[in-house]
Design an enzyme around this catalytic site. Structure first.
Site, mmCIF file in Angstrom:
data_model
loop_
_atom_site.group_PDB
_atom_site.id
_atom_site.type_symbol
_atom_site.label_atom_id
_atom_site.label_comp_id
_atom_site.label_asym_id
_atom_site.label_seq_id
_atom_site.Cartn_x
_atom_site.Cartn_y
_atom_site.Cartn_z
ATOM 1 N N GLY A 130 0.843 -1.189 0.000
ATOM 2 C CA GLY A 130 0.000 0.000 0.000
ATOM 3 C C GLY A 130 0.876 1.236 0.000
ATOM 4 C CD GLN A 178 3.250 5.800 2.798
ATOM 5 O OE1 GLN A 178 2.296 5.216 2.288
ATOM 6 N NE2 GLN A 178 4.250 5.154 3.387
ATOM 7 C CB CYS A 182 5.131 2.341 7.564
ATOM 8 S SG CYS A 182 4.579 3.814 6.699
ATOM 9 C CG LEU A 183 6.676 1.146 1.535
ATOM 10 C CD1 LEU A 183 6.147 1.399 0.135
ATOM 11 C CD2 LEU A 183 7.797 0.108 1.502
ATOM 12 C CG HIS A 194 -0.688 0.989 7.346
ATOM 13 N ND1 HIS A 194 0.251 0.586 8.283
ATOM 14 C CD2 HIS A 194 -0.038 1.841 6.519
ATOM 15 C CE1 HIS A 194 1.409 1.199 8.032
ATOM 16 N NE2 HIS A 194 1.261 1.959 6.960
ATOM 17 C CD GLU A 195 -1.192 2.355 2.769
ATOM 18 O OE1 GLU A 195 -0.828 3.537 2.635
ATOM 19 O OE2 GLU A 195 -0.398 1.450 3.088
ATOM 20 C CG HIS A 222 0.004 6.673 5.538
ATOM 21 N ND1 HIS A 222 1.113 7.232 6.135
ATOM 22 C CD2 HIS A 222 0.314 5.377 5.337
ATOM 23 C CE1 HIS A 222 2.033 6.295 6.295
ATOM 24 N NE2 HIS A 222 1.576 5.154 5.831
HETATM 25 ZN ZN LIG Z 1 2.516 3.325 5.888
#
Ligand SMILES: [Zn+2]
Length: 195
Positions: A45, A50, A104-105, A146-147, A150
């Protein structure tokens, strides 16, 4: 085109993102770039903040979770679970909370168990601005939760207990300064540009 992923500490990750409409500039290209960036970083995701865009948009592809890994706990129902979610609204979160080790990236090298309700009812627009309302469960729900966080300016580490948070502080500071090994291009908020 692959985009640099914004690292922990950048204020864009803490902003409540804004809704967009069909006139948002270069939307098609932005979505294509976000998928390319996510796949290159081996994520499932990626939310617009991000990649530095404070808008309510995220892309997901849970296919990697469909394959059986060494634990044999792959979920075949996630094969082809690939979506673009624009202006999503979580209508309802139900079911018992369960723990899953999230990463998380934007926060490389940190994985911690996070508790979230098992089901989510979500309304969103797809890449063609068609409206959908879907009920998700298990890992599909988890990725969306999760997304969604963000675009609300929240991160999974916010959900950890005070002791865990204190233990991670040094590592998080290091990430924001670029002191982390990572296999994809990132943009670090606290790295001084070399002259
Ligand atoms: Zn993340």
């Amino acid at each position: 085109m692959k985009l640099p992923i914004v690292a922990y500490g950048d204020p864009v990750l803490r902003k409540k993102a804004e809704e967009i409409d069909e006139d948002y500039p270069n939307l098609k290209q932005t979505i294509a770039d976000m998928f390319e960036t996510m796949y290159a970083a081996r994520g499932v995701g990626l939310a617009a903040p991000q990649v530095g865009l404070p808008i309510r948009l995220f892309v997901i592809d849970a296919s990697p979770f469909a394959e059986d890994d060494e634990d044999g706990d792959g979920d075949p129902s996630l094969k082809g679970f690939k979506k673009v979610l624009i202006n999503p609204i979580i209508l309802e979160e139900t079911g018992e909370k369960w723990g899953f080790s999230e990463g998380c990236l934007s926060i490389p090298d940190i994985n911690e168990e996070v508790m979230r309700p098992s089901n989510v009812l979500i309304n969103y627009l797809d890449e063609n601005f068609e409206e959908h309302e879907v009920q998700l469960t298990g890992l599909a729900a988890r990725i969306v939760q999760h997304e969604y966080d963000h675009i609300e300016g929240k991160l999974f580490i916010d959900k950890l207990g005070p002791l865990k948070k204190a233990m991670l502080k040094g590592k998080l500071d290091a990430i924001s300064k670029g002191m982390v090994r990572v296999g994809y291009k990132m943009r670090f908020p606290h790295v001084k540009k070399k002259r």
